[in-house]
Every structure is written in C-alpha cells, then in structure tokens.
Design an enzyme around this catalytic site. Structure first.
Site, PDB file in Angstrom:
ATOM      1  N   SER A 129       0.830  -1.207   0.000  1.00 28.96           N
ATOM      2  CA  SER A 129       0.000   0.000   0.000  1.00 28.96           C
ATOM      3  C   SER A 129       0.855   1.244   0.000  1.00 28.96           C
ATOM      4  O   SER A 129       1.921   1.274   0.605  1.00 28.96           O
ATOM      5  CB  SER A 129      -0.906   0.028   1.231  1.00 28.96           C
ATOM      6  N   LYS A 184      -4.648  -6.792   3.545  1.00 30.01           N
ATOM      7  CA  LYS A 184      -4.685  -5.734   2.518  1.00 30.01           C
ATOM      8  C   LYS A 184      -6.106  -5.493   2.033  1.00 30.01           C
ATOM      9  O   LYS A 184      -6.526  -4.350   1.799  1.00 30.01           O
ATOM     10  CB  LYS A 184      -3.762  -6.099   1.348  1.00 30.01           C
ATOM     11  N   HIS A 187      -7.659  -3.453   4.694  1.00 28.92           N
ATOM     12  CA  HIS A 187      -7.054  -2.120   4.621  1.00 28.92           C
ATOM     13  C   HIS A 187      -7.823  -1.324   3.572  1.00 28.92           C
ATOM     14  O   HIS A 187      -8.232  -0.180   3.786  1.00 28.92           O
ATOM     15  CB  HIS A 187      -5.566  -2.239   4.246  1.00 28.92           C
ATOM     16  N   ASN A 188      -8.054  -1.944   2.425  1.00 30.10           N
ATOM     17  CA  ASN A 188      -8.738  -1.243   1.338  1.00 30.10           C
ATOM     18  C   ASN A 188     -10.204  -0.979   1.668  1.00 30.10           C
ATOM     19  O   ASN A 188     -10.749   0.056   1.285  1.00 30.10           O
ATOM     20  CB  ASN A 188      -8.630  -2.055   0.046  1.00 30.10           C
ATOM     21  N   GLU A 191     -10.123   1.946   3.603  1.00 31.53           N
ATOM     22  CA  GLU A 191      -9.815   3.045   2.663  1.00 31.53           C
ATOM     23  C   GLU A 191     -11.098   3.510   1.949  1.00 31.53           C
ATOM     24  O   GLU A 191     -11.378   4.711   1.877  1.00 31.53           O
ATOM     25  CB  GLU A 191      -8.779   2.519   1.671  1.00 31.53           C
TER      26      GLU A 191
HETATM   27  C1  6PG Z   1      -3.150   1.203  -1.700  1.00 28.88           C
HETATM   28  C2  6PG Z   1      -4.436   1.159  -2.483  1.00 28.88           C
HETATM   29  C3  6PG Z   1      -4.283   0.501  -3.792  1.00 28.88           C
HETATM   30  C4  6PG Z   1      -5.582   0.278  -4.528  1.00 28.88           C
HETATM   31  C5  6PG Z   1      -6.256   1.497  -5.001  1.00 28.88           C
HETATM   32  C6  6PG Z   1      -7.408   1.229  -5.918  1.00 28.88           C
HETATM   33  O1  6PG Z   1      -3.211   0.734  -0.573  1.00 28.88           O
HETATM   34  O2  6PG Z   1      -2.139   1.693  -2.192  1.00 28.88           O
HETATM   35  O3  6PG Z   1      -5.384   0.443  -1.748  1.00 28.88           O
HETATM   36  O4  6PG Z   1      -3.680  -0.737  -3.584  1.00 28.88           O
HETATM   37  O5  6PG Z   1      -5.305  -0.467  -5.648  1.00 28.88           O
HETATM   38  O6  6PG Z   1      -6.623   2.314  -3.977  1.00 28.88           O
HETATM   39  O7  6PG Z   1      -8.443   0.551  -5.330  1.00 28.88           O
HETATM   40  P1  6PG Z   1      -9.861   0.685  -6.011  1.00 28.88           P
HETATM   41  O8  6PG Z   1      -9.629   0.798  -7.498  1.00 28.88           O
HETATM   42  O9  6PG Z   1     -10.621  -0.552  -5.698  1.00 28.88           O
HETATM   43  O10 6PG Z   1     -10.465   1.938  -5.482  1.00 28.88           O
END
Ligand code: 6PG
Length: 476
Positions: A129, A184, A187-188, A191
């Site tokens: 990430s 991960k 984590h997302n 996010e």
């Molecule tokens: C990170 C992000 C990354 C992810 C994008 C796109 O931790 O650097 O999570 O890995 O690929 O944020 O995610 P989406 O296209 O699903 O929004």
C-alpha cells in the site's frame, strides 16, 4: 551478475519499488512483458547497470538471480498475475520464491501457494500500500504465508518499507495462507469507507454554502487539531483546492462515477459471509455502486418528481461554526467506527481461516507508508496492545463518544431535514454505533417474534432459558 531479487512488471508500482529497493543497496533484476518498457525505465535512472539490471527474456532474468531466487510480481491482479506465474515457474527451480504483491483475494493466494508448493516452489502473498509515492519512498507491506519464506525476503522488504515514528518498519508477517492479502483487502475496505466519509463531509460543506476554498481551509483547520491528521484528509484538501484553468473547481466537472477494482467488494462479501457487521464498509461499496448508475440517476432526476427539498444550498446559515463543530465530531466517530468494523472483520476472519493474525502488530504496520496512515493509527495500535481482547475499538475512545455523539445525531438530522445530500457512510456509522452499544435491540425482539408467527422458528427469552414459541392467531 547475482541479483538479490527480481521484479516483474515495470508499471508505476513496479518501477518505483525497484528504485526503492536498489537504493537500499540491493541488486535488482527487472523484467517487463514488453522489453521496450524495461529499456525506457533503465534509461531514466543512474542506477541502471549498477544496481538495476534489465532483461528481455525470462531465462536471462532468472539466471541473474542468486539462489534461492526471490521474484516479486507487480503486474495486474487476477489473470495477469496467474499468466505471469505460469511463464515464470517454467524457469525456476525448487525452493525458489515467488512473491505476489497484487491486490489479490486472500483465497486466490491460498490456491497459488498450494499449486506452487506442489511443484517444489515457494510462495508469499504480500499486498503493498502507498501508491506511486509509497512504492518509491517506502510503502507498507502485508505479507502472509509460510514463515520461513518470509524470513528469506524479510531483509529486502524491511529495508524498502516505510518506518513508523518509533522506527519500526511498516511490515510484519501477518500469518499463514492468505493472511497478508486478507489484511490488505480490509485495509482497502477501510480506505473505501474513510475516503467516502471525507467525500460526504465535502458534499455537506458545499451544500452548506461553502466554496471549495472555504472547504480546503476548514479541513486544514481540522487537520491542525491533530486527531484527524492523515493521508486521506490531505488528499481531500488537495481535491478541494484543485482548479481548472478557468479558476473553477476541478471537482465540479468530474464525472460522478467511482471505479473500483474489487478489494472493497470482496471484503464486504467476506464480512457478510462470516457474519461480522460492517455497515460502514458495506455502505462505501454500495455508494460506489450507486454512483455507477449514472444513466438511471439522470433519467430519474428528470421524471418530474421533486425529490430535492426546498432548502438545499447554504443551509448552514448563521450557525456555521456550531454546525461545523458537529460535523467534525461526526467525522471523528464515523472514522473510528469504520476502523472498528475493519478490525472486527480481521479478528473474525482470523478465527475462521486460522491465519494467526496478531492484531496490534498488524495495525502498527498501518502507521506509515500506506493509504490509511495518520495520527489515529498510533492510539489504535496502543489500544489493542494494552488490551488485545478489547470488545470493540470504539471502547478505547470514550471521550470521542461522550463529546461527539449528540453532535453527530444533530448533524445528521439537520442535513437530512434540509438537503438531499445522502451520507451513506456517515449514516451507516451512526447506525453501527447505536446498535453495537445497545444491550437490547427492540427491533430484533420484534423480528424474532415475526419469524415465530409465520415460520414457528421459536425464540429465546431474556428472562427464561430455553427455546420458546407463542400461540399466534391464523392470519392467512
Ligand atoms: C493502496 C491502495 C491501492 C488500490 C487502489 C485502488 O493501498 O495503495 O489500496 O492498492 O489499488 O486504492 O483501489 P480501487 O480501485 O478498488 O479503489
């Protein structure tokens, strides 16, 4: 040539990670499906030929690696990763290590590990990430799989990782199987939820009559208070500031459809599957899905039914300071609630899949390098270090709850009454807090009885043990 590791895939992440690792004193072999990209990349760096070496063919790339070979794959997740592994494995020898860094579903990583191990190879699923900047300056890594495999790549990965304030690298071996990719994924999911919260805050402020410049200034003031200081707040401030050549806000002309690549949806699906309530995480995924229905939304909006309330813009009025204070409290609590759900999901998936995740160590790796990085990760890490059995993260923030809950409720009711702004994650997070802090849920009592009426499913009672049933009149 004896390179310490190899990197396949010289897109944004691969090329920046290669530079990062090479700068840490390792010799890195690089390979890209199209050789022109390799040549182009090596042409941009003085490290080419010194610690970065490019190859056109797999056999030469593999031959340049010290045994056991360590190859990091940074190509698109899914089919491209499987195709890369298939081509690469033909050239590897038993004991060599493949590390997939993609945003993979954790179940796919288990499958890949089993397939490769059956052929004598070794595998690590390790999410990364931090985007482009993170890859270059130090990302957070989320490895999972076999401990001995991790130990072999550990010196390289720890050197490349971001370092938290206490100097610890933002990487830990998360656990067995797909543990790293599971971390991960969630984590997302966090996010998705927190990006959406900040976007909702922006939406409320604009509908409240503030300009993008006002919003950027207000968010900067929130940042200066410290508690919400984070990368996701920083990028939201940048979004608010971004202008077209005309001077008008960039945000006004951006198509309102949010793309996604899967990790948020998979997390929501897994949370539902194992039965962990994660309304904020789910709402963020659904918000993205609703955004994608642009055509339907446009048609509905022109069908002549007035959905927008008469007061929509500039609703904040004279009480601006008071309203923004309520919004600030709501944001704090919604963010903590989203993290709480994320951690509860990891706890439960850990139990179901036997990953062996040590939550405080994992959370500590979110403190720098990754998209979630920010002030809050430190008190969150400490809360779980102090009490690994904490029933819910929110219990570690009693002041935020005490000082902010009423303000949160008032803010939501004001916005709902006066505007058509929808606040999926801010609303879902209050539902989560209200529900998860209620020892008795009346609606659950009623649904339990409704099920008994038509299905004779039985119900339990608070005052007596055992399963009960009631005599209901015939209704059909
Ligand atoms: C990170 C992000 C990354 C992810 C994008 C796109 O931790 O650097 O999570 O890995 O690929 O944020 O995610 P989406 O296209 O699903 O929004």
């Amino acid at each position: 040539m004896s390179c310490d590791c190899g990197i396949i895939g010289l897109g944004v992440m691969g090329s920046n990670l290669a530079l990062n690792i090479a700068e840490k004193g390792f010799r890195v072999a690089v390979f890209n499906r199209t050789y022109a990209k390799t040549v182009e990349f090596l042409g941009t760096t003085p490290l080419a030929g010194r610690s970065l070496f490019g190859f056109e063919h797999y056999q030469d790339f593999v031959a340049a690696l010290t045994k056991p070979r360590k190859v990091l794959i940074l190509v698109q997740a899914g089919a491209a990763t499987d195709a890369t592994i298939k081509s690469l494995r033909e050239h590897l020898e038993p004991n060599d290590i493949i590390v997939d860094t993609g945003n993979a579903h954790f179940k796919d990583q288990g499958r890949r590990a089993a397939e490769l191990e059956a052929g004598g190879l070794r595998f690590l699923g390790m999410g990364i990430s931090g985007g482009e900047e993170g890859a270059r300056k130090g990302p957070a890594f989320f490895p999972g799989g076999t401990l001995s495999v991790w130990e072999e790549v550990r010196p390289i990965v720890e050197a490349a990782a971001a370092k938290a304030d206490d100097g610890r690298p933002c990487v830990t071996m998360n656990g067995k199987g797909g543990a790293g990719s599971c971390v991960k994924m969630f984590h997302n999911a966090g996010e998705y939820a927190i990006l959406q919260i900040w976007a909702e805050v922006f939406d409320v402020m604009r509908h409240g009559g503030m300009s993008n410049n006002d919003i950027a200034a207000e968010l900067q003031a929130w940042k200066d208070k410290g508690f919400l200081t984070s990368y996701m707040l920083d990028i939201t401030i940048e979004v608010a500031k971004a202008k077209l050549h005309s001077g008008n806000p960039l945000s006004d002309v951006v198509r309102d459809k949010i793309g996604s690549k899967g990790t948020g949806l998979w997390s929501a699906q897994e949370a539902l599957e194992v039965g962990v309530p994660a309304p904020s995480l789910n709402a963020a995924v659904i918000a993205r899905q609703m955004s994608m229905f642009k055509d339907e939304r446009t048609q509905n909006a022109s069908c002549g039914i007035r959905v927008l309330p008469p007061v929509s813009w500039s609703f904040i009025g004279a009480d601006k300071e008071a309203f923004l204070c309520k919004l600030y409290h709501a944001t704090k609590l919604a963010i903590i609630a989203s993290y709480a759900q994320m951690f509860q999901c990891l706890r439960e998936l850990d139990k179901v899949y036997g990953f062996g995740i040590h939550l405080p160590s994992t959370i500590a790796t979110f403190r720098a390098g990754c998209i979630l990085k920010g002030f809050l990760l430190t008190p969150m890490t400490k809360a779980f270090e102090a009490n690994p059995n904490l029933s819910n993260l929110l219990c570690a923030f009693p002041e935020a709850l005490r000082d902010g809950l009423q303000a949160y409720r008032d803010m939501l009711s004001e916005v709902t009454a006066k505007t058509s702004v929808s606040l999926p994650v801010l609303s879902a997070s209050l539902v989560y807090i209200n529900t998860m802090f209620s020892s008795v849920l009346m609606s659950a009592q009623v649904v339990s009885l409704q099920r008994d009426v038509f299905g004779r499913h039985g119900f339990e009672r608070l005052d007596e043990p055992g399963s009960h049933s009631h005599q209901w009149p015939e209704l059909q």
